[in-house]
Design a protein around this motif. Sequence first.
Motif, short mmCIF file in Angstrom:
data_model
loop_
_atom_site.label_atom_id
_atom_site.label_comp_id
_atom_site.label_asym_id
_atom_site.label_seq_id
_atom_site.Cartn_x
_atom_site.Cartn_y
_atom_site.Cartn_z
N PHE A 108 80.35 -7.20 -7.40
CA PHE A 108 79.73 -7.45 -8.72
C PHE A 108 79.46 -8.93 -8.97
N TYR A 109 80.24 -9.79 -8.32
CA TYR A 109 80.03 -11.24 -8.44
C TYR A 109 78.61 -11.59 -7.99
N SER A 110 78.19 -10.91 -6.93
CA SER A 110 76.86 -11.15 -6.37
C SER A 110 75.76 -10.80 -7.37
N THR A 139 79.51 -20.77 -3.02
CA THR A 139 80.72 -21.21 -2.30
C THR A 139 81.92 -20.32 -2.62
N SER A 140 81.88 -19.62 -3.77
CA SER A 140 82.95 -18.65 -4.07
C SER A 140 82.67 -17.34 -3.35
N GLY A 141 81.41 -16.94 -3.33
CA GLY A 141 81.02 -15.70 -2.67
C GLY A 141 81.41 -15.70 -1.20
N ILE A 142 81.19 -16.84 -0.53
CA ILE A 142 81.52 -16.87 0.90
C ILE A 142 83.04 -16.75 1.12
N SER A 143 83.83 -17.25 0.17
CA SER A 143 85.28 -17.12 0.37
C SER A 143 85.71 -15.68 0.17
N LEU A 144 85.05 -14.97 -0.74
CA LEU A 144 85.37 -13.56 -0.93
C LEU A 144 85.04 -12.77 0.33
N LEU A 145 83.88 -13.06 0.90
CA LEU A 145 83.47 -12.36 2.12
C LEU A 145 84.38 -12.73 3.28
N GLY A 172 85.37 -25.20 -3.38
CA GLY A 172 84.17 -24.38 -3.52
C GLY A 172 84.51 -22.95 -3.87
N SER A 173 85.59 -22.43 -3.28
CA SER A 173 86.02 -21.08 -3.61
C SER A 173 86.48 -21.02 -5.07
N ALA A 174 87.27 -22.01 -5.45
CA ALA A 174 87.82 -22.00 -6.81
C ALA A 174 86.73 -22.20 -7.86
N ILE A 175 85.86 -23.18 -7.63
CA ILE A 175 84.83 -23.46 -8.63
C ILE A 175 83.70 -22.44 -8.47
N GLY A 176 83.50 -21.65 -9.50
CA GLY A 176 82.48 -20.62 -9.38
C GLY A 176 82.00 -20.21 -10.76
N LEU A 177 81.55 -18.98 -10.83
CA LEU A 177 81.09 -18.46 -12.12
C LEU A 177 82.22 -18.55 -13.15
N GLY A 178 83.45 -18.44 -12.65
CA GLY A 178 84.61 -18.53 -13.53
C GLY A 178 84.64 -19.84 -14.30
N ASN A 179 84.22 -20.92 -13.67
CA ASN A 179 84.28 -22.23 -14.33
C ASN A 179 83.10 -22.48 -15.24
N ILE A 180 81.91 -22.07 -14.75
CA ILE A 180 80.71 -22.51 -15.47
C ILE A 180 80.18 -21.43 -16.40
N PHE A 236 94.27 -17.32 -12.87
CA PHE A 236 94.22 -16.61 -11.61
C PHE A 236 92.86 -16.57 -10.99
N PHE A 237 91.94 -16.06 -11.82
CA PHE A 237 90.58 -15.82 -11.33
C PHE A 237 89.93 -17.14 -10.91
N THR A 238 90.08 -18.15 -11.76
CA THR A 238 89.37 -19.40 -11.51
C THR A 238 89.91 -20.12 -10.28
N LEU A 239 91.19 -19.93 -9.97
CA LEU A 239 91.74 -20.61 -8.79
C LEU A 239 91.68 -19.71 -7.55
N SER A 240 90.96 -18.60 -7.64
CA SER A 240 90.80 -17.66 -6.51
C SER A 240 92.15 -17.17 -6.00
N LEU A 241 93.07 -16.85 -6.91
CA LEU A 241 94.41 -16.46 -6.47
C LEU A 241 94.62 -14.95 -6.58
N GLY A 242 95.62 -14.46 -5.85
CA GLY A 242 96.03 -13.07 -5.99
C GLY A 242 95.30 -12.12 -5.06
N MET A 243 94.42 -12.64 -4.20
CA MET A 243 93.73 -11.73 -3.29
C MET A 243 93.61 -12.29 -1.89
N GLY A 244 94.35 -13.37 -1.62
CA GLY A 244 94.39 -13.85 -0.25
C GLY A 244 93.26 -14.79 0.15
N ALA A 245 92.44 -15.23 -0.81
CA ALA A 245 91.37 -16.17 -0.43
C ALA A 245 91.99 -17.51 -0.02
N MET A 246 92.93 -18.00 -0.84
CA MET A 246 93.57 -19.28 -0.49
C MET A 246 94.46 -19.10 0.73
N1 PFF Z 1 87.33 -18.63 -8.37
C1 PFF Z 1 86.06 -17.99 -8.50
C2 PFF Z 1 85.45 -18.37 -9.84
O1 PFF Z 1 86.10 -19.06 -10.63
O2 PFF Z 1 84.33 -17.98 -10.09
C3 PFF Z 1 86.13 -16.49 -8.37
C4 PFF Z 1 86.88 -16.03 -7.16
C5 PFF Z 1 86.48 -16.44 -5.91
C6 PFF Z 1 88.00 -15.23 -7.32
C7 PFF Z 1 87.21 -16.07 -4.80
C8 PFF Z 1 88.74 -14.85 -6.24
C9 PFF Z 1 88.33 -15.29 -4.98
F1 PFF Z 1 89.01 -14.94 -3.95
#
Ligand code: PFF
Length: 459
Positions: free
Chosen positions: A117-119, A329-335, A33-41, A237-247
Motif C-alpha cells: 500500500f505504501y507504493s 528509499t523507504s520502498g527499497i528497504s521494505l522490498l 533513507g529507509s527511515a525518512i519516508g512518507l511517514g516524515n513528510i 515505530f513506523f517512522t524509524l522503520s522498526l518492528g519488521m526487520g528493515a533495520m
Molecule cells: N519509515 C518509513 C516512513 O517513515 O515512511 C516507513 C517504513 C519503511 C516502515 C520501511 C517500515 C520499514 F521497514
Amino acid sequence: MSNGSETGGLTENKQSIRGNWGSRMGFILAATGSAIGLGNIWKFPYITGVYGGAAFVLVYLVCVVIVGLPLMMAELIIGRRSKKNPVGAFKALHKPRSPWQATGWLGVASGFVILSFYSVVAGWAMAYIFKSLAGFSGTGQQIQSQFGTLVAHPSASIMWHTIFMVLCIGIVIGGVQRGIERWSKILMPTLFAILLALMAYGVFYTHGGPRALEFLFKPDFSKLSAEAVLSALGHAFFTLSLGMGAMLTYGSYMRRDESITRDAITVSALDTIIALIAGVAIYSLVFNFDMDPAAGPGLIFQTLPVLFAKTGPWVSVPFFILLTFAALTSGISLLEVVVAYFIDERGWSRKKTTLILGTAIYLFGLLSAIASLTIPFRGRDQGFFDVFDFISTNYMLPVGGFLTCLFAAWVMKESDRVAEFGSRGPLYKGLIFVLRYVTPVAVFIVLLHGLELLPFMDY
Ligand code: PFF
C-alpha cells in the motif's frame, strides 16, 4: 572484535557474496533513507496538526528516545551479529528450529504488506509531480477534488503504483552496494537540499514562518490526549522503520568496525530533524494562507495544492519530487527485507527473488490501488488500503517490535550483544535496562491500544 564466522554467522567469503555496505556513509544514507519516508513528510505533519502541535511533538521526541533508539540498536545488533535476514537471524542467534523465527516471519510479511500500500501513496506523490508541472488552478474546492478523482480512478492509481514498483525492483536488483547504496547516495542528498530550500522559503518568504515555529515548538499541554500519546508512540515505530526487520537487514550488511550506538543515534536524529523541517516548511505555507492545520491525511494532497496554486510550480514540483524520493528509499528497504529472506534461506538469486517477489507485492498492491474494492473490517466496509495500513501499523509492527525487544534483552547471549555493542560499560547496562523494562512495556501499551483493549480509553 570477532568476525562473522562465529555464532552462526557466515564466513567473510560468503558474506561478500551476500553483500555489504561499501562505507559507513553508505549505510547511514541507506538507513536514513529507509527511515525518512512518507511517514516524515506526509504522516508526521498531518498527525501533528490533528493532535494540536508542539505538545504532541515533544511526546513524540520522548518516544523516539526511549522506544525508537533502543529498538533500533537492538535490531542492528541482531542483524550485524547474525549477518542474516530477519528469519535466519533469530535462528542463528538462538537455535535452528527456534520459535523466535516467527518474529522474522512476521517481519517479512510486514514488509510485503506495507510495501503493497505504501507504493500506492508513493504513486500519488509521483502523479502530483506532473499535476504540479501543469499547475493547480480553479477554486479551492476544485483543486481539492482532484485528489478524490485520482484515488477513485483505478487506472491512474494502478499506473503510478506500477511505475513505483518498477523503480523499487530496478534498484533492489542491483544489490546492496550497486543498487541500494548507490541510489541512496544520490537520492538522499537531493532530498536534504530540496527540503532545506523549502524550509527557507517557508520561513523567509512567507508570513507563516513564526506561527509555524510556534505551532510546532511551543507546547500547550492542555491539548494533549491519551490518544495523542499513543499515536506518537506508534508513529515512532513506523517512522524509524522498526518492528519488521528493515533495520535488522540493513544492519546485517554493516561492517564490524562501526559503532552501532553512534550510527543509531545519527539515523534517529536525522529522521527526527527531517520530520521537523518538513513540518516547518508545510505549516509556514498553511499559516501563511490561514488554512486549517488539522486537515488530516488530505493535508499534503488536498490542502497544500490549494496553496501551491498561489506559490506556483517552482515550490510544488520540488515538494512532490521530495516526497517521491523519500518514498523510494523507504520502498527499497521494505522490498529488501523480503528479498533478503529468499536469498539467504532459499538460496535464490537476487535477480530471480527481486523479480518474483516484487511482482507478487505489486499484484497484492492492486487491492489497495483500486479504491472501490472494500471488505468488512471493524464493523464497516473499508478499502484494502485502510485495512492494510491499520493492521500493519497497529498490530504487525508493534508485535514485531515487542518480540524483537524481548529477544534482544532476554534471549540473546550476553556475549553476542557485547561483541556488537563494543563494551560492557554503563551505556551498555543502560541500554539493556531500557530494552528489558521500558521499551517492551511502552510497545505493549501501543499494542493494547491497537486492539482497543486499554481500559482508560474510550473506543
Ligand atoms: N519509515 C518509513 C516512513 O517513515 O515512511 C516507513 C517504513 C519503511 C516502515 C520501511 C517500515 C520499514 F521497514
